[in-house]
Design a protein around this motif. Structure first.
Motif, PDB file in Angstrom:
ATOM      1  N   ALA A   1       0.830  -1.213  -0.369  1.00 20.76           N
ATOM      2  CA  ALA A   1      -0.170  -0.175  -0.101  1.00 20.76           C
ATOM      3  C   ALA A   1       1.130   1.348  -0.748  1.00 20.76           C
ATOM      4  O   ALA A   1       0.512   2.251  -0.839  1.00 20.76           O
ATOM      5  N   SER A   2       1.729   1.163   0.651  1.00 18.56           N
ATOM      6  CA  SER A   2       3.040   2.215   0.795  1.00 18.56           C
ATOM      7  C   SER A   2       3.509   2.681  -0.947  1.00 18.56           C
ATOM      8  O   SER A   2       3.979   3.514  -1.278  1.00 18.56           O
ATOM      9  N   MET A   3       3.833   1.265  -1.186  1.00 14.21           N
ATOM     10  CA  MET A   3       4.848   1.605  -2.494  1.00 14.21           C
ATOM     11  C   MET A   3       3.194   2.345  -3.285  1.00 14.21           C
ATOM     12  O   MET A   3       3.628   2.504  -4.756  1.00 14.21           O
ATOM     13  N   GLY A   4       2.179   1.889  -3.609  1.00 21.97           N
ATOM     14  CA  GLY A   4       1.614   2.226  -4.261  1.00 21.97           C
ATOM     15  C   GLY A   4       1.355   3.229  -4.517  1.00 21.97           C
ATOM     16  O   GLY A   4       0.719   3.954  -4.872  1.00 21.97           O
ATOM     17  N   LEU A   5       1.004   4.279  -3.597  1.00 20.47           N
ATOM     18  CA  LEU A   5       0.802   5.504  -2.790  1.00 20.47           C
ATOM     19  C   LEU A   5       2.099   6.220  -3.453  1.00 20.47           C
ATOM     20  O   LEU A   5       1.343   6.994  -4.429  1.00 20.47           O
ATOM     21  N   MET A   6       3.270   5.976  -3.012  1.00 22.96           N
ATOM     22  CA  MET A   6       4.366   6.909  -3.624  1.00 22.96           C
ATOM     23  C   MET A   6       5.012   7.341  -5.033  1.00 22.96           C
ATOM     24  O   MET A   6       4.852   7.273  -5.874  1.00 22.96           O
ATOM     25  N   ALA A   7       4.078   5.207  -5.975  1.00 22.23           N
ATOM     26  CA  ALA A   7       4.349   4.949  -7.007  1.00 22.23           C
ATOM     27  C   ALA A   7       2.803   6.131  -7.702  1.00 22.23           C
ATOM     28  O   ALA A   7       3.158   6.850  -8.689  1.00 22.23           O
ATOM     29  N   THR A   8       1.922   6.000  -7.298  1.00 21.93           N
ATOM     30  CA  THR A   8       0.403   6.890  -7.901  1.00 21.93           C
ATOM     31  C   THR A   8       1.292   8.431  -7.966  1.00 21.93           C
ATOM     32  O   THR A   8       0.884   9.045  -8.688  1.00 21.93           O
ATOM     33  N   ILE A   9       1.667   8.816  -6.638  1.00 19.49           N
ATOM     34  CA  ILE A   9       2.450  10.516  -6.509  1.00 19.49           C
ATOM     35  C   ILE A   9       3.282  10.780  -7.758  1.00 19.49           C
ATOM     36  O   ILE A   9       3.549  11.212  -8.600  1.00 19.49           O
ATOM     37  N   ASN A  10       4.109   9.705  -7.787  1.00 26.68           N
ATOM     38  CA  ASN A  10       5.343   9.664  -8.739  1.00 26.68           C
ATOM     39  C   ASN A  10       4.542  10.068 -10.059  1.00 26.68           C
ATOM     40  O   ASN A  10       5.412  10.552 -10.879  1.00 26.68           O
ATOM     41  N   LEU A  11       3.400   9.243 -10.341  1.00 23.57           N
ATOM     42  CA  LEU A  11       3.186   8.707 -11.839  1.00 23.57           C
ATOM     43  C   LEU A  11       2.631  10.592 -12.015  1.00 23.57           C
ATOM     44  O   LEU A  11       3.143  11.355 -13.064  1.00 23.57           O
ATOM     45  N   ILE A  12       1.754  11.259 -10.596  1.00 23.45           N
ATOM     46  CA  ILE A  12       1.598  12.498 -11.166  1.00 23.45           C
ATOM     47  C   ILE A  12       3.105  13.598 -12.060  1.00 23.45           C
ATOM     48  O   ILE A  12       2.380  14.096 -12.659  1.00 23.45           O
ATOM     49  N   ALA A  13       3.373  13.136 -10.403  1.00 23.49           N
ATOM     50  CA  ALA A  13       4.523  13.900 -10.786  1.00 23.49           C
ATOM     51  C   ALA A  13       5.726  14.091 -11.936  1.00 23.49           C
ATOM     52  O   ALA A  13       5.752  15.594 -12.653  1.00 23.49           O
ATOM     53  N   ILE A  14       5.809  13.248 -12.688  1.00 25.06           N
ATOM     54  CA  ILE A  14       6.550  13.516 -13.882  1.00 25.06           C
ATOM     55  C   ILE A  14       5.851  13.880 -15.044  1.00 25.06           C
ATOM     56  O   ILE A  14       6.698  13.728 -16.054  1.00 25.06           O
ATOM     57  N   VAL A  15       4.315  12.923 -14.997  1.00 25.14           N
ATOM     58  CA  VAL A  15       3.841  13.385 -16.304  1.00 25.14           C
ATOM     59  C   VAL A  15       3.281  14.965 -16.081  1.00 25.14           C
ATOM     60  O   VAL A  15       3.642  15.819 -17.035  1.00 25.14           O
ATOM     61  N   ALA A  16       2.992  15.746 -15.466  1.00 21.82           N
ATOM     62  CA  ALA A  16       3.114  16.953 -14.899  1.00 21.82           C
ATOM     63  C   ALA A  16       4.268  17.846 -15.345  1.00 21.82           C
ATOM     64  O   ALA A  16       4.702  19.286 -15.603  1.00 21.82           O
ATOM     65  N   LEU A  17       5.824  16.874 -15.219  1.00 23.18           N
ATOM     66  CA  LEU A  17       7.069  17.338 -15.130  1.00 23.18           C
ATOM     67  C   LEU A  17       7.499  17.400 -16.792  1.00 23.18           C
ATOM     68  O   LEU A  17       8.775  17.061 -17.302  1.00 23.18           O
ATOM     69  N   SER A  18       6.268  16.095 -17.565  1.00 23.41           N
ATOM     70  CA  SER A  18       6.989  16.248 -18.940  1.00 23.41           C
ATOM     71  C   SER A  18       7.852  17.332 -19.864  1.00 23.41           C
ATOM     72  O   SER A  18       8.433  16.411 -20.743  1.00 23.41           O
ATOM     73  N   GLY A  19       6.919  18.284 -19.703  1.00 23.93           N
ATOM     74  CA  GLY A  19       7.364  18.733 -20.556  1.00 23.93           C
ATOM     75  C   GLY A  19       9.432  19.194 -20.048  1.00 23.93           C
ATOM     76  O   GLY A  19       9.573  19.659 -21.543  1.00 23.93           O
ATOM     77  N   THR A  20       9.570  19.601 -19.403  1.00 23.57           N
ATOM     78  CA  THR A  20      10.848  19.796 -18.540  1.00 23.57           C
ATOM     79  C   THR A  20      11.268  17.835 -19.307  1.00 23.57           C
ATOM     80  O   THR A  20      12.811  18.867 -19.849  1.00 23.57           O
ATOM     81  N   VAL A  21      10.995  17.299 -18.647  1.00 22.34           N
ATOM     82  CA  VAL A  21      12.121  16.179 -19.475  1.00 22.34           C
ATOM     83  C   VAL A  21      12.169  16.106 -20.904  1.00 22.34           C
ATOM     84  O   VAL A  21      12.751  15.520 -21.439  1.00 22.34           O
ATOM     85  N   SER A  22      11.180  17.031 -21.731  1.00 23.41           N
ATOM     86  CA  SER A  22      11.403  16.758 -23.936  1.00 23.41           C
ATOM     87  C   SER A  22      12.334  17.529 -23.733  1.00 23.41           C
ATOM     88  O   SER A  22      13.136  17.404 -24.281  1.00 23.41           O
TER      89      SER A  22
END
Length: 468
Positions: A411-432
């Protein structure tokens, strides 16, 4: 409490993550122009580096070794066997697919970790999802929640699970008591962990290549011994993934069972998108001196973990006369397969492999948790508490049945993964932007170098001294 944890795991692992991780992997694969396929040689080039040393960080190869120490664990031995049992050989095909798109996710999260890294109080580079959530998105409260979830999962509970696997394997193979095994692993882990991340990196750099190399060598020997059967096994994996062949080696599994079990076990093994590996990626001194180079290194880690090591386990099992079996699954199935190939030595080999796979996972997981503790501002006292608690969990895990607490860690890993996925998609422009900058310089025949002054649009939150 158990009902709540089970409910969260059902939401995270049956809905949010199994589809979210795949979707994000496909998203980055397309947005970054198939970066993991078209620039695969770049991954090896970035691992080698040029040999330049920066005392504030670890080398790219050490960062890869530590991330592989965490990635390559009991999931590569037991998890693959479970996927085969529940999903049939077609599950392996879907493990491959999730790894191939997951390489793009791993690239994105580790590139961001490099970009937003900072100097810790001791001067060492520190970073990871907590830093790019706080500095890139401006959400320190969400970063703190991520850090706490990571400490619970990777710093504490997963170490108990790994110790439990070591105790079971060593006890069954050599007859040593679980308590003795637990204390021994804790002492050995403590010697390395109390040396800090540089000591862990040096250990991983030495142990992980040998550990993975010997395991792959065993698989190669089995392939040679059964070379005439290999084409049929590989073709059967692909056919059964689409329901065109229901059995390979006597194992049955429908298309959905193959897909679900392959995806789940693949995601759990390679950790792409989980937000774990970026914590060590941030500590590395990238070579070339560009955030993207560490992204390439960690994408390679996903390839090695799943395409090489997990496939090795699958092929060794499918080429053995051990399936189908209602009694055998997990570690027992892999041990039975190696025993079929190598006789009594096979069981001992698997026990030794589990010891090293799980032991290196313990020290690799610790590095992630230490970065999270540093982010929360706990300093040296907090690191000391974490080290003692992590070692205590090793001893405890070797003596206990850890199913319930493992569900809590999920459950803890599920929470951290969910947060991380939202963050990297939100910052995908920077990655690009960062990726295009790297590839543009490489195409021009130059050694890529990142200067934040050239990218004022992404300057907020980035340490200008590191990327000046």
């Amino acid at each position: 409490m158990t009902a709540i944890v089970d409910f969260l795991n059902n939401i995270f692992w049956n809905y949010v993550l199994i589809y979210g991780l795949l979707a994000v992997g496909i998203f980055f694969t397309l947005r970054l122009g198939l970066v993991q396929f078209l620039h695969f040689p770049e991954m090896w080039r970035c691992v080698r580096g040029t040999g330049e040393v920066d005392t504030n960080g670890i080398t790219p190869f050490q960062a890869l070794s530590v991330s592989l120490a965490s990635r390559v664990g009991t999931g590569n031995i037991a998890g693959v066997a479970v996927a085969l049992t529940l999903g049939g050989p077609g599950a392996i095909f879907w493990m491959w697919m999730v790894a191939l798109v997951g390489m793009a996710t791993a690239y994105a999260e580790s590139t961001l970790a490099q970009l937003y890294k900072v100097h810790g109080a001791d001067g060492m580079y520190r970073g990871g999802p907590a830093q790019y959530i706080a500095r890139g998105l401006g959400l320190p409260w969400l970063a703190a929640l991520f850090a706490v979830a990571l400490i619970i999962a990777f710093g504490l509970v997963f170490n108990a699970v790994q110790a439990n696997s070591i105790a079971e394997a060593v006890s069954s193979a050599f007859g040593v008591s679980s308590a003795t095994v637990g204390i021994g692993v804790a002492v050995l882990s403590g010697i390395i962990i109390f040396g800090g991340i540089p000591q862990i990196a040096r250990t991983a750099q030495f142990v992980v290549p040998i550990m993975a190399g010997l395991y792959l060598l065993a698989a190669a020997i089995i392939l040679v011994m059964n070379i005439t059967e290999v084409p049929g096994i590989l073709a059967g994996i692909v056919r059964s993934a689409f329901g065109l062949q229901e059995t390979v080696g006597g194992v049955a599994g429908g298309v959905m069972a193959a897909m679900l079990n392959g995806v789940k076990r693949g995601l759990f093994s390679n950790e792409a998108g989980m937000g774990s590996a970026p914590n060590i990626a941030a500590v590395a001194t990238p070579d070339p001196h560009h955030p993207s180079s560490q992204g390439f290194v960690q994408a390679l880690g996903v390839f090695i973990d799943t395409i090489l090591v997990c496939t090795a386990t699958a092929v060794m099992i499918l080429l053995a006369d051990v399936m189908p079996s209602e009694q055998l699954t997990g570690v027992a199935l892999t041990q039975a397969a190696l025993t079929d190939h190598f006789g009594g030595f096979g069981q001992i080999f698997v026990a030794v492999a589990i010891f090293f796979f799980a032991f290196t996972t313990i020290i690799g997981n610790y590095t992630y948790a230490e970065n999270a503790v540093v982010y929360l501002g706990a300093g040296k006292p907090g690191i000391l508490v974490l080290r003692v608690a992590a070692l205590a969990m090793v001893v405890w895990g070797s003596l206990q049945a850890v199913t319930t607490v493992f569900n809590f860690a999920d459950a803890s890993m599920g929470l951290m993964a969910t947060i991380n996925l939202i963050a990297i998609v939100a910052l995908s422009g920077t990655v690009s932007i960062v990726t295009r900058d790297y590839l543009r310089q490489r195409k021009a025949g130059r050694q890529p170098t990142f200067r934040i002054a050239d990218h004022p649009g992404i300057a907020p939150g980035v340490n200008r001294d590191i990327w000046k």
